[in-house]
Design a protein around this motif. Sequence first.
Motif, PDB file in Angstrom:
ATOM      1  N   SER A  27      45.377  55.205  73.410  1.00 14.25           N
ATOM      2  CA  SER A  27      44.649  54.707  72.230  1.00 14.25           C
ATOM      3  C   SER A  27      45.170  53.332  71.826  1.00 14.25           C
ATOM      4  O   SER A  27      44.393  52.435  71.482  1.00 14.25           O
ATOM      5  CB  SER A  27      44.840  55.657  71.044  1.00 14.25           C
ATOM      6  OG  SER A  27      44.123  56.837  71.239  1.00 14.25           O
ATOM      7  N   ARG A  31      43.426  49.390  72.063  1.00 12.20           N
ATOM      8  CA  ARG A  31      43.328  48.587  70.841  1.00 12.20           C
ATOM      9  C   ARG A  31      44.055  47.254  70.956  1.00 12.20           C
ATOM     10  O   ARG A  31      43.601  46.244  70.413  1.00 12.20           O
ATOM     11  CB  ARG A  31      43.874  49.391  69.657  1.00 12.20           C
ATOM     12  CG  ARG A  31      42.927  50.508  69.205  1.00 12.20           C
ATOM     13  CD  ARG A  31      43.695  51.534  68.399  1.00 12.20           C
ATOM     14  NE  ARG A  31      42.852  52.482  67.684  1.00 12.20           N
ATOM     15  CZ  ARG A  31      42.253  53.540  68.238  1.00 12.20           C
ATOM     16  NH1 ARG A  31      42.393  53.782  69.531  1.00 12.20           N
ATOM     17  NH2 ARG A  31      41.529  54.357  67.499  1.00 12.20           N
ATOM     18  N   THR A  99      36.458  55.395  73.562  1.00 14.71           N
ATOM     19  CA  THR A  99      37.169  54.509  72.635  1.00 14.71           C
ATOM     20  C   THR A  99      36.734  53.066  72.852  1.00 14.71           C
ATOM     21  O   THR A  99      36.467  52.327  71.902  1.00 14.71           O
ATOM     22  CB  THR A  99      38.697  54.646  72.834  1.00 14.71           C
ATOM     23  OG1 THR A  99      39.053  56.016  72.668  1.00 14.71           O
ATOM     24  CG2 THR A  99      39.474  53.804  71.844  1.00 14.71           C
ATOM     25  N   SER A 169      36.509  60.931  62.746  1.00 14.14           N
ATOM     26  CA  SER A 169      36.612  60.289  64.059  1.00 14.14           C
ATOM     27  C   SER A 169      37.302  58.939  63.921  1.00 14.14           C
ATOM     28  O   SER A 169      36.806  58.039  63.240  1.00 14.14           O
ATOM     29  CB  SER A 169      35.217  60.102  64.663  1.00 14.14           C
ATOM     30  OG  SER A 169      35.258  59.154  65.715  1.00 14.14           O
ATOM     31  N   ALA A 170      38.430  58.811  64.601  1.00 13.14           N
ATOM     32  CA  ALA A 170      39.157  57.535  64.571  1.00 13.14           C
ATOM     33  C   ALA A 170      38.365  56.446  65.274  1.00 13.14           C
ATOM     34  O   ALA A 170      38.475  55.263  64.940  1.00 13.14           O
ATOM     35  CB  ALA A 170      40.516  57.699  65.247  1.00 13.14           C
ATOM     36  N   GLN A 171      37.555  56.852  66.249  1.00 16.79           N
ATOM     37  CA  GLN A 171      36.769  55.847  66.971  1.00 16.79           C
ATOM     38  C   GLN A 171      35.727  55.232  66.044  1.00 16.79           C
ATOM     39  O   GLN A 171      35.531  54.016  66.031  1.00 16.79           O
ATOM     40  CB  GLN A 171      36.095  56.478  68.191  1.00 16.79           C
ATOM     41  CG  GLN A 171      37.113  56.926  69.234  1.00 16.79           C
ATOM     42  CD  GLN A 171      36.469  57.553  70.451  1.00 16.79           C
ATOM     43  OE1 GLN A 171      35.260  57.781  70.490  1.00 16.79           O
ATOM     44  NE2 GLN A 171      37.272  57.842  71.457  1.00 16.79           N
ATOM     45  N   ARG A 197      43.816  59.346  63.533  1.00 16.54           N
ATOM     46  CA  ARG A 197      44.829  58.389  64.019  1.00 16.54           C
ATOM     47  C   ARG A 197      44.597  56.996  63.423  1.00 16.54           C
ATOM     48  O   ARG A 197      43.440  56.565  63.292  1.00 16.54           O
ATOM     49  CB  ARG A 197      44.870  58.362  65.550  1.00 16.54           C
ATOM     50  CG  ARG A 197      43.643  57.833  66.231  1.00 16.54           C
ATOM     51  CD  ARG A 197      43.658  58.126  67.729  1.00 16.54           C
ATOM     52  NE  ARG A 197      43.538  59.557  67.967  1.00 16.54           N
ATOM     53  CZ  ARG A 197      43.731  60.155  69.136  1.00 16.54           C
ATOM     54  NH1 ARG A 197      44.068  59.454  70.195  1.00 16.54           N
ATOM     55  NH2 ARG A 197      43.589  61.456  69.270  1.00 16.54           N
ATOM     56  N   VAL A 318      43.463  66.768  68.259  1.00 10.29           N
ATOM     57  CA  VAL A 318      42.131  66.960  68.848  1.00 10.29           C
ATOM     58  C   VAL A 318      42.183  66.977  70.385  1.00 10.29           C
ATOM     59  O   VAL A 318      41.526  67.802  71.016  1.00 10.29           O
ATOM     60  CB  VAL A 318      41.125  65.921  68.294  1.00 10.29           C
ATOM     61  CG1 VAL A 318      41.488  64.498  68.648  1.00 10.29           C
ATOM     62  CG2 VAL A 318      39.709  66.246  68.711  1.00 10.29           C
ATOM     63  N   ASP A 319      43.002  66.120  70.978  1.00  3.72           N
ATOM     64  CA  ASP A 319      43.042  66.068  72.445  1.00  3.72           C
ATOM     65  C   ASP A 319      43.973  67.120  73.044  1.00  3.72           C
ATOM     66  O   ASP A 319      43.994  67.306  74.266  1.00  3.72           O
ATOM     67  CB  ASP A 319      43.456  64.661  72.904  1.00  3.72           C
ATOM     68  CG  ASP A 319      42.386  63.629  72.546  1.00  3.72           C
ATOM     69  OD1 ASP A 319      41.204  64.001  72.425  1.00  3.72           O
ATOM     70  OD2 ASP A 319      42.741  62.446  72.369  1.00  3.72           O
ATOM     71  N   LYS A 346      33.196  65.685  73.672  1.00  6.66           N
ATOM     72  CA  LYS A 346      34.221  64.858  74.326  1.00  6.66           C
ATOM     73  C   LYS A 346      33.772  64.577  75.768  1.00  6.66           C
ATOM     74  O   LYS A 346      32.593  64.712  76.094  1.00  6.66           O
ATOM     75  CB  LYS A 346      35.566  65.582  74.280  1.00  6.66           C
ATOM     76  CG  LYS A 346      36.110  65.751  72.863  1.00  6.66           C
ATOM     77  CD  LYS A 346      36.516  64.417  72.281  1.00  6.66           C
ATOM     78  CE  LYS A 346      37.013  64.540  70.865  1.00  6.66           C
ATOM     79  NZ  LYS A 346      37.202  63.234  70.233  1.00  6.66           N
TER      80      LYS A 346
HETATM   81  C1  S3P Z   1      40.577  58.351  70.115  1.00  2.00           C
HETATM   82  C2  S3P Z   1      40.113  59.170  69.117  1.00  2.00           C
HETATM   83  C3  S3P Z   1      39.717  60.564  69.333  1.00  2.00           C
HETATM   84  C4  S3P Z   1      40.260  61.106  70.652  1.00  2.00           C
HETATM   85  C5  S3P Z   1      40.093  60.137  71.779  1.00  2.00           C
HETATM   86  C6  S3P Z   1      40.782  58.824  71.488  1.00  2.00           C
HETATM   87  C7  S3P Z   1      40.899  56.955  69.780  1.00  2.00           C
HETATM   88  O1  S3P Z   1      38.305  60.633  69.361  1.00  2.00           O
HETATM   89  O2  S3P Z   1      39.653  62.324  70.975  1.00  2.00           O
HETATM   90  O3  S3P Z   1      40.644  60.687  72.966  1.00  2.00           O
HETATM   91  O4  S3P Z   1      41.591  56.277  70.562  1.00  2.00           O
HETATM   92  O5  S3P Z   1      40.480  56.515  68.703  1.00  2.00           O
HETATM   93  P1  S3P Z   1      37.475  60.738  67.991  1.00  2.00           P
HETATM   94  O6  S3P Z   1      37.996  59.703  67.101  1.00  2.00           O
HETATM   95  O7  S3P Z   1      36.033  60.474  68.299  1.00  2.00           O
HETATM   96  O8  S3P Z   1      37.708  62.145  67.524  1.00  2.00           O
END
Ligand code: S3P
Length: 435
Positions: A27, A31, A99, A169-171, A197, A318-319, A346
Amino acid sequence: MCGASVRVRVEPVAALRGDLAVPGDKSISHRVLLIGAIAEGETEIEGFGASEDTLATAGAVRALGVNVEIDGDRARVGGVGLHGLRLPQEPLDCGNAGTLMRLLAGILAGHGGRFELVGDESLSRRPLDRIAEPLREMGAQVETTDGHAPLLLQGGGLEPIRYELPVASAQVKSCVLLAGLYAARGHTSVVEPAPTRDHTERLLEAAGARLARIGRREIGIWPAERLAPLEVAIPGDFSSAAPFLAAATLLPGSSLRLHGVGINPTRTGFLAVLERMGARIAVFNRRSAGGEPVADLEAAPAELVATAIRPEEVPLLVDELPLFALVAGMARGQSVVRGAQELRVKESDRLEAVRSLLRPLGVRIETTRDGFKVRGVPARPRGGGTVDAHGDHRIAILAAVAGAVSREGVSITGADSVGVSFPGFFEMLDSLAVR
Ligand code: S3P
């Protein structure tokens, strides 16, 4: 990726012993490349986690006119500034990386010009409305293909919004925050249903962007004139450490020491869950690297009891939920996971993939709409036969750990999918195995 091409046999293992350092966090690696690309000047990275996913990000950023050099676990990004990206000649290929597609869309929404983002078969099945909606609300033109990739985007002239995320969702949060860098006339904010995250926030702050946290659930970002380049040491990926923590906990006689693992609390839900099940994992040498908390971890075997995972906890592991299913299968009593419907979107439908992988191996798991239930017994599952990774790296890794802790081992088809996040996984497992 080519799902069923490579078959790997994983034999039962007596114990895992030794020292290891897992690759840099995926992740954070994505970024740093993306934020480094729009910073002004050279970003220097140590501990880069090179994998198919992060190399797709390097490729996309290069296609936008940014120089990226990668040498082992070191990387350099020649940032071109917030408005310096070039229109690519071809569609931007995001491969398997959700991501990448979601964060890059946030950045490109701030640019004039028309961009097309494409992905592989698995990524093209995953939902994009969740980013299309807020980006449209900010003023970008976004077209999806029935809510999926290919994604066409024409940005520029963004307005700030306050956005309540419909899913944790962090994404999606990161996509909106990155677009917020380009939204003139005020701050953009994102409200999360549960904390996810926060690597984007940490890196943007390190690059000089102005952010403000409002309580535990809301984060605001102000438009930026420039971002400063970063100098980052990326910690080991907790999600890549997790399979080793699980296996060492389940295999009597194990003793593992994992060096330099990221322990950002928005990522370590699996550690907290293992601990309350009775695991013996010591966290020591706590320090900070690249704006993230890091530590060494020591895992020893333990007898586990069942637990329940609440919906608010889900984003924090989550992962790791596929691994949790296996661990729960060897813990005394019934474990339950609720609020994990996100697993269905996923890299595969992970609820069904986990069930169809673990049941034939002897784990008593049932799926529900939003999670699963496992009736655990403190004994090795039978194992045996061949299981399929469903073209999903986390499922291939689960299969390997399941084989190692089983009585008969397993053969895994599509085992090459581990390369999406952890190219040397099987070699590392093998080097620690005592048979
Ligand atoms: C991630 C966020 C998570 C995770 C993914 C990586 C990221 O997804 O499952 O493997 O790097 O922001 P979601 O934010 O969609 O839950």
